[in-house]
Design an enzyme around this catalytic site. Structure first.
Site, PDB file in Angstrom:
ATOM      1  N   TRP A  79       0.863  -1.183   0.000  1.00  0.00           N
ATOM      2  CA  TRP A  79       0.000   0.000   0.000  1.00  0.00           C
ATOM      3  C   TRP A  79       0.899   1.232   0.000  1.00  0.00           C
ATOM      4  O   TRP A  79       1.535   1.544   1.011  1.00  0.00           O
ATOM      5  CB  TRP A  79      -0.891   0.015   1.246  1.00  0.00           C
ATOM      6  CG  TRP A  79      -2.024  -0.972   1.219  1.00  0.00           C
ATOM      7  CD1 TRP A  79      -2.345  -1.855   0.231  1.00  0.00           C
ATOM      8  CD2 TRP A  79      -3.007  -1.162   2.248  1.00  0.00           C
ATOM      9  NE1 TRP A  79      -3.465  -2.580   0.572  1.00  0.00           N
ATOM     10  CE2 TRP A  79      -3.894  -2.176   1.807  1.00  0.00           C
ATOM     11  CE3 TRP A  79      -3.230  -0.577   3.492  1.00  0.00           C
ATOM     12  CZ2 TRP A  79      -4.979  -2.610   2.574  1.00  0.00           C
ATOM     13  CZ3 TRP A  79      -4.302  -1.005   4.259  1.00  0.00           C
ATOM     14  CH2 TRP A  79      -5.168  -2.012   3.797  1.00  0.00           C
ATOM     15  N   GLU A  80       0.925   1.942  -1.101  1.00  0.00           N
ATOM     16  CA  GLU A  80       1.857   3.067  -1.220  1.00  0.00           C
ATOM     17  C   GLU A  80       1.194   4.407  -1.505  1.00  0.00           C
ATOM     18  O   GLU A  80       1.886   5.414  -1.649  1.00  0.00           O
ATOM     19  CB  GLU A  80       2.876   2.779  -2.331  1.00  0.00           C
ATOM     20  CG  GLU A  80       3.725   1.542  -2.099  1.00  0.00           C
ATOM     21  CD  GLU A  80       4.732   1.323  -3.219  1.00  0.00           C
ATOM     22  OE1 GLU A  80       5.469   2.274  -3.548  1.00  0.00           O
ATOM     23  OE2 GLU A  80       4.768   0.200  -3.774  1.00  0.00           O
TER      24      GLU A  80
END
Length: 410
Positions: A129-130
């Site tokens: 998750w960026e």
């Protein structure tokens, strides 16, 4: 002369005892995992690297699948309903504070069952998750929209509040929501696949973008360490940590060899500082320089993998994207690099890590060279069975063992 003889005899005694203990002890397990969609090369161009990799002890998913029995990664669209903002609009509600966490977890449960059908999966699992960061202050640049809209949410409820009041509550609501989303998602995957090692990709980060002539200049700054300490809930729940130590083209043009080693050491040092005793550490490394089609210089690849091993860590994940294997030329280059660099280097490091563990740590931990943090990688990239001197080494013990050489049982 007498002292040298005594030291030699002492070393032989310790070495013999270590070998005997190793018969019943659990061997150190340094894993190098392949996370490159090389199946594209096999299917399109009949260029296969699996045998090369596995014959050199590198772990590859069965049938070369990107997600499989050795490693699984969940990108943003593959696990539940991850809320984030994209240029074309909000995805899954956009903002954490107003998105449906219960529905996310429900759908994530189905995704986990689909992507990892084996309930006994014992590989590495990564959540990538960026789009945003859990700590308010690090949502900068394009991520600053999360801060702006978080303040808008508070202002809509309290139009008479001062900007300072609004921001204070917005920070609390954002960070509490991020913690809840990340923790509950992590707990879900761990509950469903408890034998795997689970991490969030890129955590922890060090943000050490600058440095000059001293190793300490590359260390994580005090404020970064304090911020990472605020994520103690994440380090406690994670069964693995997966920081990124990707070699960039700018590192090669900007830093000399020593400086590049200092940069990587700083990031791994912070990961070690934050890890719990039983937490596994699998840094992400690369073989293609990001944004280019150039391979990482062979000596840098050797040093990076050697550094990971010499700090007593558990292994490494070699990453590459579909962009790196979408032409026959790129696939041929990958195979050449695997044959000439990745395979022999990984085999040597794995062998030396395990041999040092058996000889010095009784097979109960991994060797660490406390007085040589920037250069000890050289011991592990030597293919000629280097001598490990117990006087230079301490052991990072596993399984509850303690003592400098893991000689004290739990």
């Amino acid at each position: 002369m007498t002292q040298n003889i005594q030291m030699t005899e002492m070393y032989q005694i310790i070495l013999f005892a270590s070998i005997l203990a190793a018969i019943s002890a659990t061997s150190a397990d340094f894993k190098v995992v392949w996370e490159v969609p090389s199946i594209m090369c096999s299917k399109k161009f009949k260029i296969n690297v699996t045998d090369l990799l596995t014959s050199h002890k590198i772990l590859v998913n069965q049938e070369e699948t990107f997600n499989g029995d050795k490693i699984v990664i969940f990108y943003e669209s593959q696990l539940g309903k991850y809320p984030h903002i994209e240029s074309h609009g909000d995805i899954n509600g956009g903002m954490l504070q107003v998105s449906d966490l219960a529905n996310h977890l429900k759908i994530a449960r189905d995704n986990i069952s689909k992507f990892i059908p084996d309930p006994n999966f014992n590989g590495v699992g990564i959540i990538d998750w960026e789009a945003w960061r859990p700590l308010w202050k690090y949502n900068w640049g394009r991520m600053s929209e999360y801060r702006d809209r978080s303040k808008d949410l508070v202002k809509a409820k309290h139009p008479d509040w001062s900007p300072a009041q609004i921001e204070k509550v917005a920070i609390e609501e954002w960070e509490n929501s991020a913690k809840e989303w990340m923790l509950k998602t992590l707990k879900l995957v761990e509950d469903m696949r408890p034998n795997a090692a689970w991490c969030y990709y890129l955590f922890p980060d060090c943000y050490n973008y600058g440095g000059k002539d001293q190793p300490s200049e590359y260390f994580c700054k005090n404020d970064i360490q304090e911020a990472n300490d605020k994520l103690s809930w994440l380090w406690k729940q994670s069964t693995a940590l997966c920081p990124s130590i990707y070699m960039q083209e700018s590192h090669i043009t900007k830093y000399n060899t020593s400086q590049r080693a200092w940069w990587i050491y700083a990031r791994l040092r912070e990961t070690i500082r934050l890890s719990h005793p039983n937490t596994l550490i699998y840094p992400y490394i690369n073989y293609i320089l990001p944004g280019t089609k150039k391979t990482v210089p062979s000596m840098d690849f050797k040093r990076v993998l050697g550094q990971i091993g010499s700090l007593g860590l558990d292994g490494a994940i070699i990453w590459g994207s579909s962009y790196h294997v979408n032409t026959e030329e790129m696939c041929k280059e990958m195979k050449t690099y695997v044959k000439d660099v990745i395979a022999p280097v990984a085999s040597t490091v794995i062998q030396n890590v395990n041999r040092c563990s058996q000889q010095i740590c009784k097979g109960r931990g991994n060797c660490v060279w406390p007085e040589e943090p920037y250069t000890s990688w050289k011991y592990l990239i030597d293919p000629k069975n280097p001598t490990f001197k117990h006087t230079n080494i301490s052991c990072k013990c596993k399984g509850g063992y303690t003592g400098r050489y893991c000689q004290i049982a739990p």
